[in-house]
Design an enzyme around this catalytic site. Structure first.
Site, short mmCIF file in Angstrom:
data_model
loop_
_atom_site.label_atom_id
_atom_site.label_comp_id
_atom_site.label_asym_id
_atom_site.label_seq_id
_atom_site.Cartn_x
_atom_site.Cartn_y
_atom_site.Cartn_z
N GLU A 99 -30.84 -10.69 45.28
CA GLU A 99 -29.61 -11.13 45.95
C GLU A 99 -29.81 -11.44 47.43
O GLU A 99 -28.90 -11.95 48.09
CB GLU A 99 -28.51 -10.08 45.82
CG GLU A 99 -28.75 -8.80 46.59
CD GLU A 99 -27.57 -7.86 46.49
OE1 GLU A 99 -26.97 -7.57 47.55
OE2 GLU A 99 -27.23 -7.42 45.39
N GLU A 140 -17.97 -16.38 27.34
CA GLU A 140 -16.92 -16.15 26.35
C GLU A 140 -16.02 -17.36 26.15
O GLU A 140 -15.24 -17.42 25.19
CB GLU A 140 -16.07 -14.94 26.76
CG GLU A 140 -16.83 -13.63 26.61
CD GLU A 140 -16.03 -12.42 27.05
OE1 GLU A 140 -15.07 -12.59 27.84
OE2 GLU A 140 -16.36 -11.30 26.61
#
Length: 271
Positions: free
Chosen positions: A113, A82
């Site tokens: 992960e 963003e």
């Protein structure tokens, strides 16, 4: 409640959730969420320390990297993605990476992960170096992907920070600038997409926005460098120019479309 457990794993303050009415569920979740801003407030000194140290490097051309897995990784990628449209910066100023790659943004990638070596391999693609900063995001504070990335970054002279939601977590012990957002147990036990995720999002908002302001990407309180990627943003930019220069809408819009940004339009008109 077992206080020996990490906060993010402690049992919810509520039980028999399936017996609650919709109103009871919503009111109870809202009550829990009220703890989040207070956790952020307590962490402001550590957030400030991380931002100030990051700015030293970014003002010299360094970059900020986010790494995380699951919700934490998605929030990092979201915040980084963003910044270019909001502040008109290149997409290599703040870079978000998630365990398992971009496909993990939509669907969980099994065991992604758990690999301690993968984060540094992902970072090496971007030629991360001692001028850069790495922020590891892990609600539990124990995600191997994040831990491995932070350890390797430390070994290579990269400034490290962390965001976690447990006290004295592993990532806090590894990172140079740890940030701990202790929001308490989740409404649904262990579901860190809830309060922990909200806290992480708020902290990332504060980090990236304060950095961009200090790097000159805001004027007054306006996003003068935002990308004009749709009609809404063109209209918003036009209004900014009208207010700043006290001119009519047609002139303001023509300036904006000609020069491509609010900042450039204002600078041209004032010459």
């Amino acid at each position: 409640m077992n206080t020996l457990k990490p906060t993010t794993e402690q049992s919810s303050n509520y039980d028999d959730l399936e017996k609650m009415t919709v109103n009871e569920l919503l009111v109870s979740m809202n009550q829990e969420d009220k703890s989040v801003p207070l956790a952020i407030e307590r962490a402001i000194p550590s957030i400030q320390n991380f931002v100030e140290q990051t700015l030293v490097r970014m003002k010299k051309g360094g970059r900020l990297f986010y790494i995380g897995a699951g919700t934490s990784g998605r929030l990092g990628v979201l915040d980084a993605s963003e910044c270019p449209p909001t502040f008109g910066v290149s997409d290599d100023w703040i870079i978000g990476l998630i365990a398992g790659g971009d496909r993990a943004l939509r669907k969980a990638v099994e065991n992604a992960e758990d690999d301690e070596t993968m984060a540094w391999k992902d970072l090496e693609v971007y030629k991360i170096n001692e001028n850069d900063v790495l922020l590891g995001i892990a609600a539990s504070g124990s995600t191997p992907y994040v831990i491995g990335g932070l350890k390797a970054a430390n070994a290579n002279g990269v400034l490290t920070g962390s965001i976690s939601c447990n006290t004295n977590s592993l990532v806090s012990k590894i990172a140079t600038c740890p940030i701990e957002l202790i929001v308490g147990p989740e409404f649904v036990t262990g579901s860190t997409r809830m309060k922990a995720g909200t806290a992480q999002k708020l902290a990332l908002n504060m980090i990236s926005t304060s950095i961009m302001i200090n790097l000159g990407r805001v004027k007054g309180n306006k996003m003068v460098d935002m990308q004009l990627s749709n009609k809404k943003l063109i209209d918003r930019g036009t209004k900014m120019i009208m207010e700043e220069l006290e001119i009519d809408e047609n002139l303001a819009k023509s300036l904006l479309l000609e020069h491509g940004s609010v900042r450039k339009s204002i600078k041209y008109y004032k010459q």
